[in-house]
Design a protein around this motif. Structure first.
Motif, PDB file in Angstrom:
ATOM      1  N   VAL A 171     -13.537 -14.256   2.841  1.00  0.00           N
ATOM      2  CA  VAL A 171     -13.124 -14.213   1.438  1.00  0.00           C
ATOM      3  C   VAL A 171     -12.814 -15.619   0.930  1.00  0.00           C
ATOM      4  CG1 VAL A 171     -11.282 -13.438  -0.124  1.00  0.00           C
ATOM      5  CG2 VAL A 171     -12.285 -11.835   1.517  1.00  0.00           C
ATOM      6  N   HIS A 172     -12.105 -16.401   1.743  1.00  0.00           N
ATOM      7  CA  HIS A 172     -11.800 -17.777   1.355  1.00  0.00           C
ATOM      8  C   HIS A 172     -13.082 -18.592   1.194  1.00  0.00           C
ATOM      9  CE1 HIS A 172      -7.556 -17.213   3.156  1.00  0.00           C
ATOM     10  NE2 HIS A 172      -7.448 -17.292   1.847  1.00  0.00           N
ATOM     11  N   ALA A 173     -14.006 -18.451   2.151  1.00  0.00           N
ATOM     12  CA  ALA A 173     -15.259 -19.200   2.090  1.00  0.00           C
ATOM     13  C   ALA A 173     -16.089 -18.815   0.874  1.00  0.00           C
ATOM     14  CB  ALA A 173     -16.063 -18.970   3.369  1.00  0.00           C
ATOM     15  N   ALA A 174     -15.951 -17.562   0.444  1.00  0.00           N
ATOM     16  CA  ALA A 174     -16.714 -17.101  -0.718  1.00  0.00           C
ATOM     17  C   ALA A 174     -16.107 -17.557  -2.036  1.00  0.00           C
ATOM     18  CB  ALA A 174     -16.803 -15.569  -0.708  1.00  0.00           C
ATOM     19  N   GLY A 175     -14.857 -18.024  -2.011  1.00  0.00           N
ATOM     20  CA  GLY A 175     -14.242 -18.536  -3.229  1.00  0.00           C
ATOM     21  C   GLY A 175     -13.039 -17.775  -3.719  1.00  0.00           C
ATOM     22  N   GLY A 176     -12.557 -16.795  -2.943  1.00  0.00           N
ATOM     23  CA  GLY A 176     -11.399 -16.020  -3.367  1.00  0.00           C
ATOM     24  C   GLY A 176     -10.171 -16.335  -2.545  1.00  0.00           C
ATOM     25  N   GLU A 177      -9.094 -15.626  -2.837  1.00  0.00           N
ATOM     26  CA  GLU A 177      -7.866 -15.699  -2.047  1.00  0.00           C
ATOM     27  C   GLU A 177      -7.760 -14.426  -1.222  1.00  0.00           C
ATOM     28  OE1 GLU A 177      -4.218 -17.097  -4.048  1.00  0.00           O
ATOM     29  OE2 GLU A 177      -5.448 -17.175  -5.858  1.00  0.00           O
ATOM     30  N   ALA A 178      -7.147 -14.539  -0.043  1.00  0.00           N
ATOM     31  CA  ALA A 178      -7.052 -13.386   0.848  1.00  0.00           C
ATOM     32  C   ALA A 178      -5.632 -13.213   1.366  1.00  0.00           C
ATOM     33  CB  ALA A 178      -8.009 -13.541   2.019  1.00  0.00           C
ATOM     34  N   LEU A 179      -5.233 -11.961   1.511  1.00  0.00           N
ATOM     35  CA  LEU A 179      -3.945 -11.602   2.095  1.00  0.00           C
ATOM     36  C   LEU A 179      -4.200 -10.538   3.152  1.00  0.00           C
ATOM     37  CD1 LEU A 179      -0.812 -11.611   2.138  1.00  0.00           C
ATOM     38  CD2 LEU A 179      -0.902  -9.818   0.374  1.00  0.00           C
ATOM     39  N   VAL A 180      -3.839 -10.818   4.387  1.00  0.00           N
ATOM     40  CA  VAL A 180      -4.039  -9.888   5.498  1.00  0.00           C
ATOM     41  C   VAL A 180      -2.814  -8.991   5.639  1.00  0.00           C
ATOM     42  CG1 VAL A 180      -4.254  -9.714   8.001  1.00  0.00           C
ATOM     43  CG2 VAL A 180      -5.630 -11.385   6.741  1.00  0.00           C
ATOM     44  N   VAL A 181      -3.050  -7.670   5.600  1.00  0.00           N
ATOM     45  CA  VAL A 181      -1.956  -6.702   5.731  1.00  0.00           C
ATOM     46  C   VAL A 181      -2.356  -5.671   6.788  1.00  0.00           C
ATOM     47  CG1 VAL A 181      -0.414  -5.107   4.543  1.00  0.00           C
ATOM     48  CG2 VAL A 181      -1.453  -7.005   3.277  1.00  0.00           C
ATOM     49  N   PRO A 182      -1.997  -5.879   8.049  1.00  0.00           N
ATOM     50  CA  PRO A 182      -2.323  -4.893   9.090  1.00  0.00           C
ATOM     51  C   PRO A 182      -1.455  -3.646   8.934  1.00  0.00           C
ATOM     52  CG  PRO A 182      -1.830  -7.072  10.017  1.00  0.00           C
ATOM     53  CD  PRO A 182      -1.350  -7.073   8.600  1.00  0.00           C
ATOM     54  N   LEU A 183      -2.081  -2.488   8.948  1.00  0.00           N
ATOM     55  CA  LEU A 183      -1.332  -1.228   8.862  1.00  0.00           C
ATOM     56  C   LEU A 183      -2.239  -0.069   9.203  1.00  0.00           C
ATOM     57  CD1 LEU A 183      -0.828   0.026   5.178  1.00  0.00           C
ATOM     58  CD2 LEU A 183      -2.768  -1.309   5.966  1.00  0.00           C
ATOM     59  N   ASP A 184      -1.625   1.081   9.442  1.00  0.00           N
ATOM     60  CA  ASP A 184      -2.321   2.335   9.670  1.00  0.00           C
ATOM     61  C   ASP A 184      -2.260   3.127   8.372  1.00  0.00           C
ATOM     62  OD1 ASP A 184      -3.208   4.871  10.423  1.00  0.00           O
ATOM     63  OD2 ASP A 184      -2.209   4.806  12.373  1.00  0.00           O
ATOM     64  N   LEU A 185      -3.417   3.402   7.764  1.00  0.00           N
ATOM     65  CA  LEU A 185      -3.449   4.095   6.469  1.00  0.00           C
ATOM     66  C   LEU A 185      -2.905   5.514   6.554  1.00  0.00           C
ATOM     67  CD1 LEU A 185      -4.509   2.911   3.735  1.00  0.00           C
ATOM     68  CD2 LEU A 185      -5.217   1.621   5.737  1.00  0.00           C
ATOM     69  N   ALA A 186      -2.789   6.067   7.756  1.00  0.00           N
ATOM     70  CA  ALA A 186      -2.225   7.412   7.888  1.00  0.00           C
ATOM     71  C   ALA A 186      -0.714   7.428   7.698  1.00  0.00           C
ATOM     72  CB  ALA A 186      -2.573   7.987   9.265  1.00  0.00           C
ATOM     73  N   ASP A 187      -0.089   6.265   7.686  1.00  0.00           N
ATOM     74  CA  ASP A 187       1.368   6.137   7.535  1.00  0.00           C
ATOM     75  C   ASP A 187       1.680   5.850   6.065  1.00  0.00           C
ATOM     76  OD1 ASP A 187       4.033   5.367   7.464  1.00  0.00           O
ATOM     77  OD2 ASP A 187       3.908   4.106   9.252  1.00  0.00           O
ATOM     78  N   HIS A 188       2.132   6.864   5.318  1.00  0.00           N
ATOM     79  CA  HIS A 188       2.327   6.701   3.879  1.00  0.00           C
ATOM     80  C   HIS A 188       3.422   5.684   3.561  1.00  0.00           C
ATOM     81  CE1 HIS A 188       6.047   9.130   3.635  1.00  0.00           C
ATOM     82  NE2 HIS A 188       5.495   9.870   4.587  1.00  0.00           N
ATOM     83  N   THR A 189       4.413   5.576   4.421  1.00  0.00           N
ATOM     84  CA  THR A 189       5.466   4.583   4.193  1.00  0.00           C
ATOM     85  C   THR A 189       4.913   3.174   4.318  1.00  0.00           C
ATOM     86  OG1 THR A 189       7.164   6.089   5.038  1.00  0.00           O
ATOM     87  CG2 THR A 189       7.715   3.757   4.951  1.00  0.00           C
ATOM     88  N   ALA A 190       4.071   2.945   5.318  1.00  0.00           N
ATOM     89  CA  ALA A 190       3.454   1.636   5.499  1.00  0.00           C
ATOM     90  C   ALA A 190       2.543   1.288   4.329  1.00  0.00           C
ATOM     91  CB  ALA A 190       2.665   1.608   6.808  1.00  0.00           C
ATOM     92  N   VAL A 191       1.843   2.287   3.800  1.00  0.00           N
ATOM     93  CA  VAL A 191       0.961   2.044   2.659  1.00  0.00           C
ATOM     94  C   VAL A 191       1.776   1.662   1.427  1.00  0.00           C
ATOM     95  CG1 VAL A 191      -0.723   3.101   1.099  1.00  0.00           C
ATOM     96  CG2 VAL A 191      -0.829   3.583   3.548  1.00  0.00           C
TER      97      VAL A 191
END
Length: 350
Positions: A60-80
Motif C-alpha cells: 500500500v505504501h509503495a502504491a502511494g497510500g497510507e497503511a495501518l495494520v490491525v491484526p484481529l479475528d473477525l469472529a470476535d465482535h469486541t475486537a472488531v
C-alpha cells in the motif's frame, strides 16, 4: 509486487479516504488494499495473518497510500469494534469499509465437524455482520459512508464440497438485502452494496482445510484477484447499485439458477466433485488457516495470487459491462431507436 495504476486512473480531484479492508493479508483483500492505496487512500488492513498484513502494508505504501495494520479475528465482535475505533483515531472518520475475510472447509458436508462448520460461519458470515455493525455505528450519525460486501456466485447457487462457504455467502446475501431496505427506509446517505465474484486465483486453495483426496482448485474460468479489486473499488465509488456481477460465469450461473435450478443441481452433482479437484494428491502437510492464520508470525507470505496464474484471466468483459450498464443501456436504446427510424423510412419508400 505492488500494482501501479496508470496516471489516468489517479484522479486529480480524488480526496484521500479512510478505507478499511478485512481479509487484507491475502487474496482479494490484498489486491483490493493495493488498489485503494494506489488511489492515495488511507487503508486500514484487518486480518489475522501478521506476515501477510505487514507485506500488504508495504505494498500500500509503495502504491502511494497510507497503511495501518490491525491484526484481529473477525469472529470476535469486541475486537472488531475496538479496531474500528482505532482506525478512526489514527486515520479519521470512516468513508469505505470492505468486507472480504473468510475461512472454510473443502469436504462433503458429512465429513465436516460441527465445530468446523461453526467456525466457518462465525468468520465468513458473522465476521461480515460484526464489521458492518461497527462501520454503521460510525457512519450513520454522520450520514456518510459505504460498506462493500465481497460476495460470490455461491451467494445464489450452492455447490457440492462447499456447504459451509455456500451457506455463509447465502446468509450474507440475505443480511445485506434486508439491511439495504432498512437504510433506504431511513433516508440515510449511507450505502451498502455487494459484489458477486467468480472463481479467483487466490491462496485459499492452498491454505484452507481440505479433506478432498486431491488438491482443491477453482472451477474455470478463473480470474486474477485484481479483476475483483477493480470491481470492489468501483462499487465503493458508485454504491447506488444493489450489487455488481464479476465474470461471465457468475452471470451465467445466476441466470441459470433462476431459470432451471433443478437442472443445475443435477449438472453440479455430475461435475462439481471432479471440477473442484486437480490431478495432484492433497499434500499431507498443507497449511490450514481455519483456527490459526497460515501466515502468522514466522509464517510465509502467501500474497494475492494463488498457483493458477497460467490459467487466470486479467480482464473480465462482463465486469466491465456491469460497471457500465447505464452506458450500455443508452447505446442499446439508441441502437433500437436508429433501427426503428430506418425501418420507418424504408416503409415510407415502399
Amino acid at each position: 509486487m505492488p500494482v501501479q495504476l496508470p496516471k489516468r486512473w489517479r484522479r486529480a480531484d480524488h480526496i484521500p479516504r479512510t478505507v478499511v479492508v478485512t481479509g487484507a493479508s491475502g487474496g482479494v483483500g490484498r489486491a483490493t488494499a493495493r488498489r485503494f492505496g494506489a488511489m492515495g487512500d488511507r487503508v486500514a488492513l484487518l486480518a489475522r495473518g501478521e506476515t501477510g498484513l505487514r507485506a500488504a502494508a508495504d505494498e500500500v505504501h509503495a502504491a502511494g497510500g497510507e497503511a495501518l495494520v490491525v491484526p484481529l479475528d473477525l469472529a470476535d465482535h469486541t475486537a472488531v469494534e475496538d479496531a474500528a475505533g482505532r482506525v478512526e483515531a489514527e486515520f479519521g472518520p470512516l468513508d469505505v469499509w470492505v468486507n472480504d475475510a473468510f475461512s472454510t472447509v473443502f469436504a462433503p458436508f458429512t465429513e465436516i465437524d460441527p465445530e468446523e462448520f461453526r467456525r466457518t460461519t462465525e468468520v465468513s458470515y458473522l465476521g461480515y455482520v460484526w464489521a458492518t455493525r461497527a462501520a454503521l455505528r460510525r457512519m450513520l450519525p454522520r450520514d456518510h459512508g459505504t460498506v462493500v460486501q465481497v460476495g460470490s456466485a455461491l451467494a445464489y447457487r450452492g455447490i457440492p464440497l462447499q456447504t459451509a462457504y455456500s451457506g455463509a455467502k447465502h446468509a450474507i446475501q440475505g443480511f445485506n438485502e434486508a439491511l439495504r431496505c432498512e437504510l433506504l427506509h431511513s433516508g440515510t446517505q449511507v450505502r451498502v452494496t455487494m459484489v458477486q465474484m467468480p472463481a479467483l486465483n487466490t491462496p485459499q486453495f492452498d491454505w484452507l482445510l481440505s479433506r478432498l483426496p486431491r488438491r482443491a482448485q477453482p472451477v474455470p474460468p478463473v480470474y486474477q484477484p485484481e479483476v475483483a479489486a477493480r470491481a470492489v473499488a468501483h462499487a465503493a465509488e458508485y454504491p447506488g447499485r444493489r450489487e455488481y456481477w464479476v465474470g461471465g460465469a457468475t452471470a451465467a450461473t445466476l441466470l441459470a439458477n433462476a431459470v432451471a435450478p433443478g437442472l443445475l443441481d443435477r449438472y453440479l452433482a455430475r461435475t462439481g466433485f471432479d471440477s473442484q479437484q486437480s490431478p495432484e494428491e492433497q499434500p499431507a502437510d498443507s497449511p490450514v488457516n481455519l483456527w490459526e492464520p497460515a501466515d502468522g508470525p514466522g509464517g510465509p507470505d502467501f500474497g494475492a495470487h494463488g498457483r493458477f496464474d497460467e490459467r487466470a484471466h486479467s480482464r473480465s468483459a462482463q465486469a466491465w459491462a456491469s460497471r457500465h450498464h447505464g452506458l450500455l443501456g443508452t447505446v442499446g436504446a439508441l441502437g433500437a431507436g436508429t433501427a426503428g427510424l430506418l425501418a420507418a423510412r424504408a416503409a415510407r419508400r415502399r
